[in-house]
Design a protein around this motif. Structure first.
Motif, PDB file in Angstrom:
ATOM      1  N   PRO A 173      15.666   1.330  15.486  1.00 25.34           N
ATOM      2  CA  PRO A 173      16.662   0.861  14.518  1.00 25.34           C
ATOM      3  C   PRO A 173      17.487  -0.325  15.021  1.00 25.34           C
ATOM      4  O   PRO A 173      18.270  -0.883  14.259  1.00 25.34           O
ATOM      5  CB  PRO A 173      17.529   2.101  14.286  1.00 25.34           C
ATOM      6  N   GLU A 174      17.315  -0.698  16.296  1.00 22.92           N
ATOM      7  CA  GLU A 174      17.999  -1.897  16.799  1.00 22.92           C
ATOM      8  C   GLU A 174      17.242  -3.160  16.411  1.00 22.92           C
ATOM      9  O   GLU A 174      17.708  -4.276  16.674  1.00 22.92           O
ATOM     10  CB  GLU A 174      18.131  -1.844  18.333  1.00 22.92           C
ATOM     11  N   ALA A 176      15.222  -5.306  13.293  1.00 20.21           N
ATOM     12  CA  ALA A 176      15.145  -5.394  11.831  1.00 20.21           C
ATOM     13  C   ALA A 176      13.771  -4.957  11.350  1.00 20.21           C
ATOM     14  O   ALA A 176      12.754  -5.239  11.999  1.00 20.21           O
ATOM     15  CB  ALA A 176      15.422  -6.827  11.384  1.00 20.21           C
ATOM     16  N   SER A 356      12.993  -0.762  12.512  1.00 17.47           N
ATOM     17  CA  SER A 356      13.184   0.223  11.441  1.00 17.47           C
ATOM     18  C   SER A 356      14.597   0.217  10.885  1.00 17.47           C
ATOM     19  O   SER A 356      14.977   1.135  10.178  1.00 17.47           O
ATOM     20  CB  SER A 356      12.836   1.625  11.971  1.00 17.47           C
ATOM     21  N   SER A 357      15.380  -0.814  11.202  1.00 19.57           N
ATOM     22  CA  SER A 357      16.769  -0.755  10.735  1.00 19.57           C
ATOM     23  C   SER A 357      16.838  -0.991   9.236  1.00 19.57           C
ATOM     24  O   SER A 357      16.198  -1.879   8.693  1.00 19.57           O
ATOM     25  CB  SER A 357      17.637  -1.766  11.475  1.00 19.57           C
ATOM     26  N   GLN A 358      17.617  -0.160   8.605  1.00 20.22           N
ATOM     27  CA  GLN A 358      17.823  -0.273   7.172  1.00 20.22           C
ATOM     28  C   GLN A 358      19.062  -1.145   6.968  1.00 20.22           C
ATOM     29  O   GLN A 358      20.088  -0.897   7.615  1.00 20.22           O
ATOM     30  CB  GLN A 358      18.038   1.132   6.601  1.00 20.22           C
ATOM     31  N   ARG A 361      22.927  -0.208   7.699  1.00 20.84           N
ATOM     32  CA  ARG A 361      23.079   1.024   8.477  1.00 20.84           C
ATOM     33  C   ARG A 361      23.082   0.696   9.961  1.00 20.84           C
ATOM     34  O   ARG A 361      22.394  -0.217  10.408  1.00 20.84           O
ATOM     35  CB  ARG A 361      21.930   1.995   8.183  1.00 20.84           C
ATOM     36  N   THR A 362      23.855   1.470  10.734  1.00 17.04           N
ATOM     37  CA  THR A 362      23.926   1.208  12.166  1.00 17.04           C
ATOM     38  C   THR A 362      23.580   2.446  12.992  1.00 17.04           C
ATOM     39  O   THR A 362      23.676   2.417  14.207  1.00 17.04           O
ATOM     40  CB  THR A 362      25.352   0.757  12.574  1.00 17.04           C
ATOM     41  N   LYS A 364      21.504   5.344  14.984  1.00 15.35           N
ATOM     42  CA  LYS A 364      20.422   5.198  15.937  1.00 15.35           C
ATOM     43  C   LYS A 364      19.586   6.483  15.965  1.00 15.35           C
ATOM     44  O   LYS A 364      19.947   7.481  15.354  1.00 15.35           O
ATOM     45  CB  LYS A 364      20.995   4.940  17.342  1.00 15.35           C
ATOM     46  N   TYR A 370      20.562   9.499  11.123  1.00 13.42           N
ATOM     47  CA  TYR A 370      19.556   8.424  11.246  1.00 13.42           C
ATOM     48  C   TYR A 370      18.668   8.320  10.011  1.00 13.42           C
ATOM     49  O   TYR A 370      18.057   9.282   9.576  1.00 13.42           O
ATOM     50  CB  TYR A 370      18.690   8.650  12.492  1.00 13.42           C
ATOM     51  N   PRO A 372      15.728   5.654   9.069  1.00 16.01           N
ATOM     52  CA  PRO A 372      14.923   4.448   9.244  1.00 16.01           C
ATOM     53  C   PRO A 372      14.542   3.855   7.890  1.00 16.01           C
ATOM     54  O   PRO A 372      14.487   4.568   6.888  1.00 16.01           O
ATOM     55  CB  PRO A 372      13.682   4.959   9.981  1.00 16.01           C
ATOM     56  N   ASP A 373      14.308   2.564   7.862  1.00 14.26           N
ATOM     57  CA  ASP A 373      13.799   1.925   6.654  1.00 14.26           C
ATOM     58  C   ASP A 373      12.307   2.250   6.565  1.00 14.26           C
ATOM     59  O   ASP A 373      11.526   1.887   7.444  1.00 14.26           O
ATOM     60  CB  ASP A 373      14.016   0.406   6.747  1.00 14.26           C
TER      61      ASP A 373
END
Ligand code: NI
Length: 393
Positions: A173-174, A176, A356-358, A361-362, A364, A370, A372-373
């Motif tokens: 998630p860190e 994009a 996988s960051s949506q 959202r921050t 982890k 959590y 994920p996108d």
């Protein structure tokens, strides 16, 4: 490398797009029914049923709850293993999603549901391309990545026999969604454990001179252990020594007869690992001599560091570039553990980080919130299917 058909990119894109909605539905189903290490019976059933539907030969019950699928190319060639983990974590989900965990205290908070469905998608795409492949793809659906070591059990049952190289993935998630992370060399840490028992002599808290105080010794010991990273380990290497638990005593006015400490050592280089182990033992001897306690030390080597093979990394980056453009960036290594390291110790291997960051959202991984996108599933499929197709071209 042999020629790749000009339309491979389009073929992988189309095959991925066609299966993506199904993969997302499968992921939501697995997400709603998380299973902890070596309990992945339902998940393995979903995987096996999907492999059957895709016409991919497979065997279940390998390494207890693992599943292995096989895709044979039209021509002979190397065996490429691609591994995904399937287990969830003992976390109470708090996302509030419609497909949130239906099982109290269990959650796919590390995205292994994403990995499992991504590998199913890779299998679906490569099965369609199998007429163009020279070699074999072994799809490894592994149980028990978190803490217990499903990789070890699957290896013991021969899952790596004949394998020439291996790939794996982890969502990040860190990074994009739509981008990828690569780490050169050691990507995760060797994870070792140590237990130290300080034996003193109990007595009245008012008369410490008539006792041997293991708590004072433990206080000194914990302070001195901090010098391992700063004074023993080469400053350019990464290492962590953490005492995470300490147990001693019952009453404020009683000196207990023992104090126990439990800790973890994380390192990326064998030299740092050796320095930490010998440093802990040496400092314990010094504490024992100086403060009259007896000191029992047990140091256990766990998972090695995951070594990303540079040639496998470069092949993956080239495949991603050919499929998706310039979307892979260098990413920092982790001091967490990863048992794909055991497979990577046997053959040249690379673990790809899939963004996988949506947006907005921050949170982890290993977090109750959590999310994920889910588009990261399709991106993972495109990248790994292309890499496998290029390697087995
Ligand atoms: Ni994980």
């Amino acid at each position: 490398m042999t020629q790749i058909p000009n339309d491979l990119r389009a073929a992988i894109d189309a095959a991925t797009a066609a299966i993506e909605p199904r993969l997302i539905a499968l992921r939501r189903d697995i997400h709603a029914h998380p299973e902890l290490a070596f309990e992945e019976v339902r998940t393995a059933g979903v995987v096996a049923a999907e492999l059957s539907r895709l016409g991919i030969e497979h065997r279940a019950g390998i390494g207890r709850t693992g599943v292995v699928g096989t895709i044979r190319g039209a021509r002979p060639g190397p065996i490429l293993a691609i591994r995904a983990d399937m287990d969830a974590l003992p976390i109470q989900e708090q996302t509030g999603l419609a497909y949130a965990s239906t099982i109290d205290g269990k959650m796919h908070a590390c995205g292994h549901d994403i990995h499992t469905t991504t590998l199913l998608g890779v299998g679906a795409v490569l099965q369609q391309l199998s007429g163009q492949l020279a070699g074999t793809v072994r799809l490894i659906f592994q149980p028990a990545e978190e803490a217990i070591g499903g990789a070890r059990e699957m290896i013991a049952e021969g899952v790596m026999e004949g394998v020439d190289m291996a790939l794996s993935l982890h969502n990040r998630p860190e990074i994009a969604v739509g981008r990828y992370g690569i780490v050169h060399g050691p990507a995760t840490a060797a994870t070792d454990e140590f237990d130290i028992v300080l034996h003193g002599k109990s007595g009245h808290g008012a008369r410490p001179y008539a006792a041997i105080d293991p708590i004072v010794a433990a206080a000194q010991l914990i302070g001195q252990l901090q010098t391992i990273v700063s004074r023993d380990v080469r400053a350019l290497d990464a290492c962590v020594v953490t005492v995470g638990a300490i147990h001693a005593g019952q009453a404020r006015n009683v000196i207990p007869d023992r104090c126990e400490l439990n800790g973890t050592v994380r390192s990326r280089q064998e030299a740092a690992r050796d320095a930490a182990e010998s440093g802990i033992k040496r400092i314990c001897e010094g504490i024992a001599a100086g403060l009259r306690v007896r000191c029992d030390v047990s140091y256990r080597r766990g998972m090695p560091a995951l070594m990303n093979d540079e040639a496998m990394l470069q092949r993956t980056v080239a495949a991603i570039r050919a499929q998706l453009g310039d979307v892979a960036d260098e990413f920092e290594p982790s001091l967490g553990g990863e048992d794909f390291a055991l497979m990577a110790a046997m053959v040249p291997a690379f673990r790809l980080l899939v963004g996988s960051s949506q947006p907005g959202r921050t949170d982890k991984v290993h977090n109750a919130h959590y999310q994920p996108d889910e588009r990261c599933i399709g991106y993972g499929v495109r990248a790994l299917a292309r890499t496998a197709a290029d390697i087995l071209a």
